[in-house]
Each structure stands twice: as C-alpha cells, then as structure tokens.
Design an enzyme around this catalytic site. Structure first.
Site, short mmCIF file in Angstrom:
data_model
loop_
_atom_site.label_atom_id
_atom_site.label_comp_id
_atom_site.label_asym_id
_atom_site.label_seq_id
_atom_site.Cartn_x
_atom_site.Cartn_y
_atom_site.Cartn_z
N ARG A 50 21.63 0.05 -3.91
CA ARG A 50 21.27 1.12 -4.84
C ARG A 50 22.41 2.11 -5.06
NH1 ARG A 50 15.49 2.78 -2.65
NH2 ARG A 50 16.69 2.45 -0.77
N LYS A 150 16.44 -12.13 9.42
CA LYS A 150 15.35 -11.81 10.32
C LYS A 150 15.30 -10.30 10.54
CE LYS A 150 16.60 -10.19 13.75
NZ LYS A 150 17.59 -9.23 14.26
N ASP A 179 19.10 -17.25 11.41
CA ASP A 179 19.03 -16.70 12.76
C ASP A 179 20.42 -16.92 13.31
OD1 ASP A 179 18.90 -16.60 15.60
OD2 ASP A 179 16.73 -16.59 15.42
N HIS A 180 21.21 -15.86 13.37
CA HIS A 180 22.65 -16.10 13.61
C HIS A 180 22.91 -16.68 15.00
CE1 HIS A 180 22.71 -12.09 15.51
NE2 HIS A 180 23.82 -12.46 16.10
N LYS A 184 25.85 -19.86 16.59
CA LYS A 184 26.83 -19.73 17.68
C LYS A 184 27.15 -21.11 18.24
CE LYS A 184 25.28 -15.11 19.05
NZ LYS A 184 26.35 -14.21 18.66
N GLU A 218 23.36 -6.01 25.69
CA GLU A 218 24.36 -5.31 24.88
C GLU A 218 24.67 -3.96 25.51
OE1 GLU A 218 23.88 -5.87 20.45
OE2 GLU A 218 21.81 -5.87 21.10
N ASP A 237 13.26 -7.46 17.38
CA ASP A 237 14.64 -7.56 16.93
C ASP A 237 15.33 -8.81 17.50
OD1 ASP A 237 16.94 -6.40 15.59
OD2 ASP A 237 17.73 -5.87 17.56
N HIS A 242 15.94 -14.78 17.95
CA HIS A 242 17.09 -15.37 18.64
C HIS A 242 16.73 -16.01 19.98
CE1 HIS A 242 19.17 -13.17 15.64
NE2 HIS A 242 19.31 -12.03 16.27
N LYS A 340 19.46 -3.03 24.92
CA LYS A 340 20.60 -2.20 24.52
C LYS A 340 21.03 -1.41 25.75
CE LYS A 340 20.15 -2.92 19.97
NZ LYS A 340 21.08 -3.81 19.28
N LYS A 345 28.18 -6.44 27.98
CA LYS A 345 27.72 -7.27 26.85
C LYS A 345 27.84 -8.71 27.26
CE LYS A 345 28.24 -8.46 22.00
NZ LYS A 345 26.86 -8.56 21.58
C1 BG6 Z 1 20.91 -8.74 15.65
C2 BG6 Z 1 20.11 -7.57 16.08
O1 BG6 Z 1 20.10 -9.73 15.12
O2 BG6 Z 1 21.63 -9.27 16.77
C3 BG6 Z 1 21.01 -6.48 16.70
O3 BG6 Z 1 19.42 -7.02 14.97
C4 BG6 Z 1 21.86 -7.07 17.79
O4 BG6 Z 1 20.24 -5.41 17.20
C5 BG6 Z 1 22.55 -8.34 17.34
O5 BG6 Z 1 22.82 -6.10 18.15
C6 BG6 Z 1 23.22 -9.02 18.50
O6 BG6 Z 1 23.98 -10.08 18.04
P1 BG6 Z 1 25.16 -10.66 18.92
O7 BG6 Z 1 25.64 -11.82 18.15
O8 BG6 Z 1 26.17 -9.57 19.08
O9 BG6 Z 1 24.55 -11.03 20.24
#
Ligand code: BG6
Length: 490
Positions: A50, A150, A179-180, A184, A218, A237, A242, A340, A345
């Site tokens: 926007r 997602k 779903d990233h 990986k 994280e 989340d 994931h 979090k 990490k």
């Molecule tokens: C995302 C979440 O899908 O994945 C985030 O919305 C999170 O909150 C992130 O930080 C973590 O991804 P990765 O690849 O850093 O583990």
C-alpha cells in the site's frame, strides 16, 4: 547453484513487497539466484504494497536490504545494480477491487505466455480477496500460480476457509503453500539419511530409537513483528508448520517415490497417526512460556511483556511431547521445542538411540546420539562409545563423528527461499504443502491451543538467554529423557 533446468523469463509479483520477509529473505534470495544465472534477462519482479513509493524509492530500499542481508562474499555492487533493473514497484491494495489493477496490467504487459507467480507475503485473510481480484481483473493465465506464506489461518476453521477461498480461483496444482523449512538442504537430508543409508534405515524405529527431539531455538525477540507475533505465538508461528513438517520427515514410512504426492501422502499419514491431544495430555505433555528480561551474548534484553508494553497470553516458548501411533514408533517420544530469546540460535534434530543391552559392558555405555544440524553449521554428528585409550581395562568413553556439510562439499549453503522461489516458477511442488497437510496439522495442534485458552496448563516463564523453563526439563525427565544441551552429562 544446482542442476535444475534453466527457466524462461518469468514475472513474479510480491504482495507485501515492502515487508520484513520480502526485504530480509525474498529479494536477497532472488539476488543469489540472479548471480547463479537463474533470473534470466527480461524477468520482472514486481513488489506491491500500500505504501506510496516510486520505483526508484523501492529499488533504493532493496539496495539497502541487500547490503544488510546478503553475505559479504556474494555482495557485488555492479551485480546488485544490474539485478535491480528487473525490480519494479506498484502501490496496490490487493484486497480492493478499486485499487490500481491497471497499473499492474501495464507492468505485466506482454507477459501473458510467461510463468506468472503471485507471492502472498501478507496477512492470510487477504489471500482470498486478492485471488478474487486477480481472477476478475484477468491476471490469471495458464502459467499463473500463487505462493501462500504460512501460517495459513489461525486454526482449522480459518485454514479451511482460506484454502476453500483460494481454491475458487486456482487449482490445487497451481497453489504453492510455502514452508521454508522444507527448502532447507539439511531438512531434505533427513530423507537421504534415512532412505539412502542402510545403516540408518535398519535402526529407524522404536526398537532402537528412544526419542527424537526437534528444536528451533532463536536468540532474537519479536522485534518489529510484535503486532503479528502477539496474535500468533510460537505454536502457530513455528510448530503448526515448520516443526510438524520436520517431524513428518523423521517419522514417515518410505514414500512410494520422490514424486510430490507420494511424499505428501506419507507426511499426511504421520499427521493422522499423531496421538490426539486431550486436556490431560496438554497438562502433562506441553509447556508454554514467555521470556523475561535477561542477557544474550553479553547484552541485556527486555522481557516479552516489556517489549510489547501491554499484557499478553501469547507464548514465546513451546515444548511438546508427541507420539506417533504406528507400529514403527511404539514407545518413542517425539519432542518439539521452539522459542525466541534462547541461549543460542540453532535448529536441529536429535535422535537418541536406546542404550546398549550388551552384557559385556553392563551399564557402561552411553546412548548413541545422532544430531542433524539443520542450521547453522549444517552437518551431522554421531556420538558413539569407544574404548578409553588411557585405560588398560575396558572402560568406555564417548567419541564423536562430525561432518560439516559446507566444508565437506566446499559450497555455500543457500538460504531455503533460494530454492523455493524458483521451484514455484518451475512448477515443482515437492517442497510445498498440500491442502490436506495444512488441515491435518491444525486438526492435531488445535486442541492444544484451545486447552491453553481455557488455562488448562499454566503459562510459565524463562529468562532470556537461557534454554527455557524448568517445566520443560521435568517433562522429559518423566520419560527418562533430557534436552540436547544437557546430554553431556548423560
Ligand atoms: C518464520 C517465523 O517462519 O521462521 C519466524 O515466522 C522465525 O518467527 C523464522 O524467526 C525462523 O526461520 P529460520 O530459518 O531462521 O529458522
């Protein structure tokens, strides 16, 4: 980057083009693919949002984002400038029929025969209205597809509604639910490890495995995403998508083939075999918590509620114990944990094997432990028992076999979005989620979220920079297990 077929010039429209995901992940991923020659001349990447911005303003923002988020070795000012030539911007509200759709027609002109991807990096409630507009305004061509970020919905009912809404305008085969975690490399390695290595295939069951832990920890807090995160929480989340996907890959039976639907069928079978969560199991097998102020890498950080500035019942930590009710997994605990503001990490899968029952070393050997390091430091390690070289009797000691994949292969491990963005262009759905998977995952996790709203299990707390609340340690203790970070003493 890989040997996948080259793509023809494509058009990619990103709804939510100025957002955190676009800046931090999507555009840097496109830049990397551009360096690899996978974004051919003539491609158009159109950011929409926007915000009133012109093209130069948008390019400047991306330029800054690339400086910040692309690794030093890959950042090349000349290449960045060349890449930015394929980036466009349009101020557009996808949910409104009276928005600037003519502007989009102008930008996509001449691309009717191309692959056209509409990527929704927006709130999921906008997916259906935006799809309706795309359809009504004539943007859906034979080569069009949508990518949905997602979480799809906030519970089963809303997920069903969104899925049904999008399905009015796009066939399932043109819907790519991203779903990233599936992008990986090390998550995909679970399949290779299990099914291409007879040693592991032979012991991959409750007969030899005691538990499997899946952790995504994280150090970051909620930062600029507090408005979204506080309505979501760690479970929606990270777990619903994931971590349950990773669990599926660890627990599934061998798929018939590596065709997308065979793999997805095998995953859905796991989701359906998860022991349903009841109020009683929510009490004994779940822990939720919020971080309190603490210290991470020597820096003081505020607590969640201080960061938010208002009261909240949202969990920033969740740990669950699940069981997969199939003969293979009888007696095995699957632990899932994400949070979090943890100490470090790390995303990893930790497989603890049952202790040796050999009479030769009664009680002396420690369990074998296989760790798949999803990130960072991608690789795996295996802890086994060997004879202590400094002892003349048969005393045992633990030794570790360790493989670092980037070092072993001498390659950069790409960000997961690099693969997934282009898989959507190629129409390759294997690493995307089918509609029934999303719904099956909500069906299982829904009762946990529902029980928590009724305060069936209390909200705990943990100090930022720690490994989480004591309740989570006790949850494992009841089953004779410990979290990975405490395994050195085991
Ligand atoms: C995302 C979440 O899908 O994945 C985030 O919305 C999170 O909150 C992130 O930080 C973590 O991804 P990765 O690849 O850093 O583990």
């Amino acid at each position: 980057m890989n040997a996948a077929p080259q793509v023809e010039p494509f058009d990619y429209v990103i709804f939510g083009g100025t957002g955190d995901l676009a800046m931090r992940k999507l555009l840097p991923a496109f830049y990397h693919r551009f360096l690899d020659g996978d974004v051919p001349d003539g491609c158009r990447i159109v950011g929409t949002a926007r915000a009133q911005l012109d093209r130069a303003g948008y390019q400047a923002r991306i330029h800054d984002a690339l400086k910040q988020f692309v690794d030093h070795a890959s950042y090349d000012e000349k290449r960045v400038r060349k890449f930015l030539e394929c980036v466009f911007y349009l101020s557009l509200d996808g949910s409104r029929a009276d928005s600037d759709w003519d502007g989009l027609s102008g930008l996509l002109e001449g691309g009717e025969d191309r692959v056209r991807v509409f990527y929704f990096a927006t709130a999921p409630r906008l997916y259906e209205p935006a799809c309706a507009n795309l359809h009504e305004k004539g943007f859906v061509t034979a080569g069009s597809r949508v990518v949905l970020e997602k979480p799809i919905g906030t519970d089963l009912a809303s997920a069903e509604e969104i899925n049904a809404g999008v399905a009015r305008y796009f066939d399932e085969k043109h819907i790519f639910r991203i779903d990233h975690y599936l992008g990986k490399e090390t998550v995909q390695d679970v399949l290779a490890l299990r099914f291409a290595n007879p040693v592991f295939e032979a012991v991959w069951s409750g007969e030899h495995i005691q538990s499997i832990q899946i952790t995504a920890a994280e150090t970051v807090g909620v930062e600029a995403r507090a408005a979204y995160y506080d309505t979501s929480g760690a479970t929606r989340d990270m777990v619903q998508n994931h971590l349950l996907q990773v669990l599926c890959l660890c627990a599934m039976e061998a798929p018939k083939s590596l065709e997308a639907d065979d793999v997805r069928d095998a995953k859905v079978a796991v989701l359906k075999a998860l022991r349903p969560m009841t109020d009683e199991s929510v009490r004994s097998d779940t822990v939720r918590a919020q971080y309190q102020k603490g210290e991470i890498s020597g820096h003081a950080v505020p607590g969640y509620l201080e960061e938010l500035g208002h009261p909240s019942h949202t969990e920033t930590y969740v740990a669950l114990r699940a069981e997969v009710e199939t003969p293979r997994w009888k007696g095995v605990s699957f632990y899932i944990r994400t949070a979090k503001r943890m100490k470090a990490k790390t995303s990893e899968i930790v497989v603890t094997f049952r202790a040796s029952s050999s009479q030769l070393f009664p009680g002396a050997s420690r369990p074998n432990i296989l760790v798949i390091r999803v990130q960072p430091d991608e690789g795996l390690s295996y802890r086994l028992s060997v004879k202590d070289p400094q002892d003349d009797t048969f005393t045992l000691r633990s030794a570790e076999m360790n493989v670092g994949f980037p070092q072993q292969f001498g390659v950069r491990y790409p960000d997961s979005y690099e693969r997934l963005l282009l898989d959507a262009v190629r129409g390759n759905p294997i690493l995307f989620i089918r509609r029934d998977e999303v719904e099956a995952a909500w069906r299982w996790i829904g009762p946990v979220l529902d029980a928590w709203t009724r305060d069936v299990a209390p909200m705990s707390s943990y100090v930022a920079g720690s490994w989480g609340p004591d309740e989570a340690t006790r949850m494992l203790d009841l089953h004779g297990d410990v979290w990975h970070e405490a395994m050195d003493d085991m």
